[in-house]
Design an enzyme around this catalytic site. Structure first.
Site, mmCIF file in Angstrom:
data_model
loop_
_atom_site.group_PDB
_atom_site.id
_atom_site.type_symbol
_atom_site.label_atom_id
_atom_site.label_comp_id
_atom_site.label_asym_id
_atom_site.label_seq_id
_atom_site.Cartn_x
_atom_site.Cartn_y
_atom_site.Cartn_z
ATOM 1 N N ASP A 1 3.525 -19.363 1.871
ATOM 2 C CA ASP A 1 3.912 -20.506 1.044
ATOM 3 C C ASP A 1 3.017 -20.606 -0.184
ATOM 4 O O ASP A 1 2.146 -19.768 -0.405
ATOM 5 C CB ASP A 1 3.862 -21.801 1.865
ATOM 6 C CG ASP A 1 2.456 -22.075 2.396
ATOM 7 O OD1 ASP A 1 1.490 -21.368 1.999
ATOM 8 O OD2 ASP A 1 2.316 -23.000 3.213
ATOM 9 N N THR B 1 -2.563 -23.043 5.958
ATOM 10 C CA THR B 1 -1.382 -22.477 6.619
ATOM 11 C C THR B 1 -1.516 -20.950 6.645
ATOM 12 O O THR B 1 -0.806 -20.237 5.932
ATOM 13 C CB THR B 1 -0.089 -22.876 5.865
ATOM 14 O OG1 THR B 1 -0.220 -22.517 4.475
ATOM 15 C CG2 THR B 1 0.189 -24.369 5.961
ATOM 16 N N HIS C 1 0.805 -1.216 0.000
ATOM 17 C CA HIS C 1 0.000 0.000 0.000
ATOM 18 C C HIS C 1 0.841 1.270 0.000
ATOM 19 O O HIS C 1 0.412 2.300 -0.490
ATOM 20 C CB HIS C 1 -0.980 -0.005 1.179
ATOM 21 C CG HIS C 1 -2.173 -0.864 0.931
ATOM 22 N ND1 HIS C 1 -3.466 -0.397 0.985
ATOM 23 C CD2 HIS C 1 -2.270 -2.180 0.610
ATOM 24 C CE1 HIS C 1 -4.311 -1.393 0.707
ATOM 25 N NE2 HIS C 1 -3.609 -2.485 0.488
ATOM 26 N N ASP C 2 2.048 1.203 0.548
ATOM 27 C CA ASP C 2 2.891 2.398 0.518
ATOM 28 C C ASP C 2 3.512 2.577 -0.866
ATOM 29 O O ASP C 2 3.412 3.643 -1.477
ATOM 30 C CB ASP C 2 3.988 2.315 1.586
ATOM 31 C CG ASP C 2 4.742 3.635 1.705
ATOM 32 O OD1 ASP C 2 4.120 4.697 1.490
ATOM 33 O OD2 ASP C 2 5.948 3.616 1.999
#
Ligand code: HEM
Ligand SMILES: *[C@@H]1O[C@H](CO)[C@@H](O)[C@H](O)[C@H]1NC(C)=O
Length: 328
Positions: free
Chosen positions: A254, A249, A70-71
């Site tokens: 991953d 997970t 977002h930056d």
């Protein structure tokens, strides 16, 4: 005559090479270990704080990753994201696109540790980049070498947020062209969306695929699960209801994300489209089959994202408090 022309040419080339060294383009001024002399422990301190915070609040690492996106996507990697709304000038993090972003108060924890070692030296923009890098490691992702020397913006670009950050239901074409404009190719874009292997999505960003009718690209059983998580078509925007991005997970960066997408269990519309678009699908399949390849492409893409159009040299400033521009 020929000799004179040659001389002129060499003088001109010499002049050009000086001009470029004296006024290098913004991008080339990021360097490895920018703080090597001004604050030798800077990168170590950030890493220590990221680890401490992760051990207290695991989801801070997830936030550092989303913060980088977002930056950097809005204008540049310049910490404009971190500014608070002041004097009626809206902050980027208060826009609807930034819905669900969290843990900003812990950026201040990292900044405090740096300020007590080397006051006014390490930029908030480099904190955004390096905390993301260290957060990725905490989440089981690859180790990424990043350059430093980013400077902080003196303003917020809230009005650019909607045009810069894609929406959850944008087309893949729109996403590819937006990422492409930052130098991210299709493979890098597919890899970066693998960030959605961690964290959560609130119901406001999901109900469009569930009501009034279920998106046919969603696995029906999975749609049933999501409807149970998000039981109404009009969730209160402030509602805390959400679903995990990856149920298997949820805190590991991953390739489960790609396996889910191939099984029609992509959470956002953009996630699911990656599996069906002929430009992106081959990469999805390769990443689903090879976690090492995903990590390699993810690391490469994070470097490009983190170097989007930075402020360097005399541009911008080094904020003392990441929430506010320095007053004069
Ligand atoms: C097409 C591009 C993208 C779109 C449309 C998008 C959209 C979203 C949405 C809607 C959410 C859920 C917000 C909520 O409801 O709480 C989310 C979460 C998240 N996004 Fe993205 N995103 C994109 C790309 C990226 C990239 C490139 C990264 C990082 C490299 C990223 C990192 C994250 C993370 C880590 C979360 C979970 C945040 C948390 O649990 O606190 N996203 N994204
Ligand atoms: C995308 O979702 C938003 C709500 O988040 C909705 O207002 C908009 O109509 C949707 N756009 C499309 C093309 O479905």
């Amino acid at each position: 005559m020929a000799a004179a022309t040659n001389l002129l040419t060499s003088v001109f080339i010499l002049y050009l090479s000086f001009a470029f060294q004296l006024f290098p383009s913004g991008n080339s001024e990021l360097q490895s270990s920018f703080y090597g002399e001004s604050c030798p422990r800077a990168e170590e301190i950030i890493k220590e704080e990221v680890i401490k915070l992760y051990n207290e609040h695991g989801n801070t690492a997830v936030s550092w990753l989303r913060n980088l996106f977002h930056d950097c996507v809005v204008k540049s990697c310049d910490a404009s994201l971190l500014l608070e709304t002041v004097n009626g000038i809206k902050s980027e993090k208060d826009t609807t696109r930034s819905f669900g972003m969290r843990n900003f108060k812990y950026v201040a924890t990292i900044k405090r540790a740096l300020e007590s070692h080397c006051p006014s030296t390490v930029s908030c923009a480099d904190i955004v980049a390096l905390s993301a890098r260290d957060g990725i490691v905490m989440l089981g992702g690859p180790r990424v070498e990043l350059k430093t020397g980013r400077r902080d913006s003196k303003q917020s670009y809230a009005s650019d947020v909607e045009s810069s950050i894609p929406n959850h239901n944008d087309s893949i074409s729109a996403v590819l062209s937006r990422f492409g404009s930052m130098g991210l190719d299709t493979e890098s874009t597919v890899a970066l969306l693998g960030a959605h292997s961690v964290g959560r999505v609130h119901c406001v960003n999901l109900v469009g695929r569930l009501y009034p009718t279920v998106d046919p690209t969603l696995d029906p059983e999975y749609a049933g699960y999501l409807k149970a998580r998000c039981p109404t078509p009009d969730p209160d925007p402030k509602s805390v209801l959400y679903s995990r991005n990856d149920r298997e997970t949820p805190m590991i960066l991953d390739n489960m994300y790609y396996k889910n997408v191939l099984e029609h269990k992509g959470l956002l519309s953009v996630d699911q489209q990656l599996a069906s678009d002929p430009r992106t699908a081959p990469f999805v399949e390769r990443m689903a089959g090879d976690n090492g390849y995903f990590h390699q492409q993810f690391a490469r893409a994070v470097v490009v994202l983190s170097e989007n159009n930075p402020l360097t040299g005399p541009e911008g400033e080094v904020r003392k408090d990441c929430r506010y521009v320095n007053s004069n």
